[in-house]
Motif scaffolding. Structure first.
Motif, PDB file in Angstrom:
ATOM      1  N   ILE A 222       0.840  -1.255  -0.095  1.00 30.89           N
ATOM      2  CA  ILE A 222       0.138   0.035   0.098  1.00 30.89           C
ATOM      3  C   ILE A 222       0.748   1.336  -0.027  1.00 30.89           C
ATOM      4  N   LYS A 223       0.972   1.944  -1.276  1.00 31.32           N
ATOM      5  CA  LYS A 223       1.992   2.931  -1.446  1.00 31.32           C
ATOM      6  C   LYS A 223       1.723   4.045  -0.430  1.00 31.32           C
ATOM      7  N   GLU A 224       0.411   4.463  -0.336  1.00 29.48           N
ATOM      8  CA  GLU A 224       0.244   5.552   0.228  1.00 29.48           C
ATOM      9  C   GLU A 224       0.607   5.729   1.739  1.00 29.48           C
ATOM     10  N   ALA A 225       0.349   4.298   2.489  1.00 30.80           N
ATOM     11  CA  ALA A 225       0.529   4.105   3.752  1.00 30.80           C
ATOM     12  C   ALA A 225       2.206   3.566   4.044  1.00 30.80           C
ATOM     13  N   ASP A 226       2.821   3.320   3.134  1.00 33.58           N
ATOM     14  CA  ASP A 226       4.086   2.911   3.018  1.00 33.58           C
ATOM     15  C   ASP A 226       4.108   1.672   3.734  1.00 33.58           C
ATOM     16  N   VAL A 227       3.397   0.478   3.445  1.00 30.85           N
ATOM     17  CA  VAL A 227       3.042  -0.510   4.212  1.00 30.85           C
ATOM     18  C   VAL A 227       3.360  -1.779   3.172  1.00 30.85           C
ATOM     19  N   HIS A 228       4.034  -2.762   3.410  1.00 29.08           N
ATOM     20  CA  HIS A 228       4.133  -3.882   2.780  1.00 29.08           C
ATOM     21  C   HIS A 228       4.229  -5.074   3.741  1.00 29.08           C
ATOM     22  N   ASN A 229       3.216  -5.785   4.093  1.00 27.60           N
ATOM     23  CA  ASN A 229       2.979  -6.838   4.846  1.00 27.60           C
ATOM     24  C   ASN A 229       2.307  -7.730   4.397  1.00 27.60           C
ATOM     25  N   THR A 230       2.002  -8.017   3.218  1.00 23.80           N
ATOM     26  CA  THR A 230       1.281  -8.934   2.603  1.00 23.80           C
ATOM     27  C   THR A 230       1.615  -9.408   1.076  1.00 23.80           C
ATOM     28  N   MET A 231       1.761 -10.650   0.855  1.00 21.91           N
ATOM     29  CA  MET A 231       2.282 -10.933  -0.719  1.00 21.91           C
ATOM     30  C   MET A 231       1.567 -12.299  -0.837  1.00 21.91           C
ATOM     31  N   LEU A 232       1.487 -12.484  -2.150  1.00 25.41           N
ATOM     32  CA  LEU A 232       0.820 -13.601  -2.775  1.00 25.41           C
ATOM     33  C   LEU A 232       2.113 -14.476  -3.284  1.00 25.41           C
ATOM     34  N   VAL A 233       1.923 -15.744  -3.171  1.00 28.04           N
ATOM     35  CA  VAL A 233       2.916 -16.621  -3.632  1.00 28.04           C
ATOM     36  C   VAL A 233       2.103 -17.623  -4.587  1.00 28.04           C
TER      37      VAL A 233
END
Length: 327
Positions: A222-233
């Motif tokens: 989520i670019k707006e919140a500078d969040v990277h805590n979920t991904m797809l495999v």
């Protein structure tokens, strides 16, 4: 409009065939007794009463007083508006019902077919899964790289260790990667100097890591919140094939970021960094900050490089630098 087309139009508004026949007879015979309308429509008894009552309820005909009462159509504007709204509501209900039924089918079918094609990894499990991906690579890693970044302290060391094992690493960086504070010096340059093949685009379509042809990691950042805590495999399937094709197309369109670790023509490392940043689209302020110099010094060094390459502007300088193997 012919009776056939008018009948089709009325049926689209929700009137049944008997009601349509009565309305067409009404338009042809009225004002007239209801018995005459019934004869023209070929209806009588309960069927006639039901059909005519439907016209009255729809606001298309006047109420009849007894079977022999004189009847006539009424101006249809208000009635047609009500019919159209009712029909629209029915269509929307049908759309929701059909969509919901298909979604239920899709979930059940996918669960029965293979529930492991796409895995969702969240929170604290993201870091270990990223490390596992780098460790499992055997031939090639393809990556779209852009902020925001997951706070993984060992990320650069893992990438360098993978390169040391002989795994090819091709990365398309976004311009935002070059401008992210300290990222060029601490992450990009060490990997490029270790053999990573790097290219640059103004933006990348998604944060992506493809491990060999085995699976892919897709960030739901989520670019707006500078969040990277979920991904797809993503396991081998049509989606993985599409992601690999997307990477290859983007790689083809990207600008090479580095072609040689040597210093062709005696080019100083700082000047080589300047050209990398310029070719990547970084602004003057970002370049000056990354090189630790003032804007005035930056402009002076650019003038020297342009004179050395015989270039009249920055665009010509970039072309000449690429021809000379400086990019």
């Amino acid at each position: 409009m012919t009776n056939a087309k008018l009948g089709d139009a009325l049926r689209l508004l929700g009137l049944d065939r008997a009601t349509v026949r009565v309305y067409l007879a009404l338009l042809e015979k009225a004002p007239a007794p209801l018995t005459e309308i019934a004869a023209a429509a070929g209806l009588d008894g309960a069927a006639l009463v039901t059909a005519y009552d439907a016209l009255v309820d729809a606001g298309l005909a006047s109420a009849a007083e007894g079977d022999s009462g004189v009847v006539a159509p009424v101006p249809p504007a208000a009635g047609l508006e009500a019919l159209a709204r009712r029909r629209a509501a029915e269509v929307e209900e049908s759309r929701i019902a059909v969509g919901g039924a298909f979604e239920s089918f899709r979930r059940q079918r996918l669960a029965a077919y293979n529930d492991g094609l796409v895995e969702i990894v969240t929170g604290e499990a993201v870091g270990p899964r990223i490390r596992q991906a780098w460790t499992s690579a055997r031939e090639q890693i393809r990556q779209f790289e852009s902020p925001p970044y997951f706070p993984l302290a060992t990320a650069t060391d893992d990438a360098l260790a993978t390169l040391a094992r002989g795994v090819t690493q091709r990365v398309v960086y976004s311009r935002a990667s070059l401008e992210h504070p300290g990222h060029l010096k601490n992450v990009i340059e060490p990997c490029v100097n270790a053999g990573e093949q790097a290219r640059v685009l103004p933006t990348v379509p998604v944060k992506l890591v493809i491990i060999d042809e085995a699976y892919a990691l897709v960030s739901l950042s989520i670019k707006e919140a500078d969040v990277h805590n979920t991904m797809l495999v993503v396991q081998p399937c049509g989606l993985l094939s599409a992601l690999m094709a997307l990477f290859e197309q983007s790689w083809h369109n990207a600008l090479p970021f580095h072609g040689s670790t040597a210093r062709p023509g005696g080019l100083a490392p700082a000047d080589r960094r300047l050209l990398w940043l310029l070719a990547g689209g970084a602004g003057d302020e970002v370049i000056a900050h990354e090189l630790g110099i003032s804007r005035r010094t930056l402009f002076r060094r650019l003038q020297i490089l342009m004179a050395r390459l015989g270039a009249a502007n920055r665009f010509q300088m970039a072309l000449q630098a690429q021809r000379n193997g400086w990019l």
